[in-house]
Write a protein that holds these residues in place. Structure first.
Motif, short mmCIF file in Angstrom:
data_model
loop_
_atom_site.label_atom_id
_atom_site.label_comp_id
_atom_site.label_asym_id
_atom_site.label_seq_id
_atom_site.Cartn_x
_atom_site.Cartn_y
_atom_site.Cartn_z
N ALA A 1 -34.13 -24.21 13.71
CA ALA A 1 -33.49 -23.08 13.37
C ALA A 1 -34.23 -21.71 13.33
O ALA A 1 -33.86 -20.60 13.97
CB ALA A 1 -32.68 -23.37 12.12
N MET A 2 -35.45 -21.92 12.95
CA MET A 2 -36.47 -20.62 12.76
C MET A 2 -36.56 -20.05 14.21
O MET A 2 -36.63 -18.85 14.37
CB MET A 2 -37.61 -20.79 12.08
N GLY A 3 -36.72 -20.99 15.18
CA GLY A 3 -37.13 -20.51 16.48
C GLY A 3 -36.15 -19.83 17.13
O GLY A 3 -36.11 -18.92 18.08
N GLN B 1 -25.81 -25.98 12.71
CA GLN B 1 -25.26 -25.88 14.02
C GLN B 1 -26.10 -26.71 14.77
O GLN B 1 -25.46 -27.58 15.65
CB GLN B 1 -25.41 -24.59 14.34
N ILE B 2 -27.51 -26.92 14.81
CA ILE B 2 -28.15 -27.74 15.63
C ILE B 2 -27.87 -29.14 15.29
O ILE B 2 -28.02 -30.08 16.19
CB ILE B 2 -29.70 -27.38 15.28
N SER C 1 -33.67 -31.09 2.76
CA SER C 1 -34.29 -32.45 3.05
C SER C 1 -33.36 -33.34 4.03
O SER C 1 -33.97 -33.92 4.87
CB SER C 1 -34.36 -33.20 1.65
N ALA C 2 -32.05 -33.07 3.79
CA ALA C 2 -31.07 -34.13 4.82
C ALA C 2 -31.22 -33.70 6.01
O ALA C 2 -31.17 -34.17 7.07
CB ALA C 2 -29.82 -34.10 4.09
N LEU C 3 -31.44 -32.24 6.29
CA LEU C 3 -31.42 -31.75 7.45
C LEU C 3 -32.72 -31.96 8.30
O LEU C 3 -33.11 -32.39 9.27
CB LEU C 3 -31.18 -30.22 7.48
N GLY C 4 -33.85 -31.95 7.22
CA GLY C 4 -35.19 -32.24 7.90
C GLY C 4 -35.87 -31.11 8.34
O GLY C 4 -35.27 -30.10 8.77
N ARG D 1 -23.08 -34.32 18.52
CA ARG D 1 -22.38 -34.39 19.87
C ARG D 1 -23.01 -34.72 21.19
O ARG D 1 -22.54 -35.54 21.69
CB ARG D 1 -21.77 -33.00 19.95
N ALA D 2 -24.17 -34.35 21.28
CA ALA D 2 -25.09 -34.82 22.10
C ALA D 2 -25.26 -36.24 22.38
O ALA D 2 -25.21 -37.15 23.21
CB ALA D 2 -26.40 -34.12 22.29
#
Length: 218
Positions: free
Chosen positions: A22-24, A193-194, A12-15, A200-201
């Motif tokens: 990530a699945m992609g 990771q994403i 939920s925190a990641l969304g 960072r971006a």
């Protein structure tokens, strides 16, 4: 709190968007579902999938004489707790696939949620239950003369996505994603990771300086 609940909190925190990304990266098939409706949109859904396949209603089939309870318990077997019951549309996503009375069973038996590729009735009741509900919208009319449960524990089509028993389903206001059980750990690692890459971006964009403007005309 169970391990699954803790994992659900992290997802939920990641969304949903990070999980879809990530699945992609890990899979070539479609796994995302466009935003659904919930009687309580602030409550994300996460859990292991059990399925009920709906079909257009027919009065001459043996299945038409069975009750929703027959299919409910058949789909969930002996371990209903923290599962997500996924209902396919049967080709009629505008029809009601259930409501507050039928789905009271999900509260009594500890389900994590209901995800329906059709409409559900009684949002007021569903909002008060302890599980998450996501569907195509609220219905006022009974749909039992339009669609009927037909099979349990089978792969189903949900808004263009193949959903199989044992998958993991996650849904929040931005949409839903179906994650193969064997990929859950890798999807979670990749989503982390994403998230780090995007942080960072964002930091780099925040540090950008506006380039000088050349006001000299030729």
């Amino acid at each position: 709190m169970s391990d699954l609940s803790s994992l659900g909190d992290e997802l939920s925190a990641l969304g949903c968007a990070a999980l879809v990304d990530a699945m992609g990266r890990l899979h070539g098939h479609r796994a995302h579902i466009l935003p659904l409706t919930s009687p309580d949109p602030g409550r994300p859904l996460f859990g292991r999938v059990a399925t009920i396949a709906f079909m257009p209603w027919r009065d001459d089939l043996e299945e038409s004489s069975k009750t929703f309870a027959d299919f409910f318990f058949g789909a969930l077997g002996g371990s209903p707790r923290e599962k997500v019951l996924v209902l396919s549309s049967g080709g009629h996503p505008e029809a009601s696939h259930g409501g507050g009375t039928k789905l009271l069973r999900a509260a009594r038996h500890g389900l994590a949620g209901i995800m329906a590729d059709g409409r559900l009735r009684d949002f007021g009741q569903l909002r008060g239950y302890p599980f998450a509900t996501w569907c195509r919208g609220e219905a006022a009319r009974w749909g039992g003369d339009t669609v009927m449960p037909y099979a349990v524990d089978v792969a189903v089509e949900f808004a263009g996505v193949c959903v199989t028993p044992g998958d993991y389903a996650f849904a929040d206001p931005s949409g839903a994603v179906i994650i193969p059980a064997d990929s859950l750990s890798r999807v979670l690692d990749t989503a982390r990771q994403i998230e780090a890459e995007e942080a960072r971006a964002a930091e780099a964009i925040g540090a950008e300086k506006y380039p000088p403007v050349n006001l000299t005309r030729p």
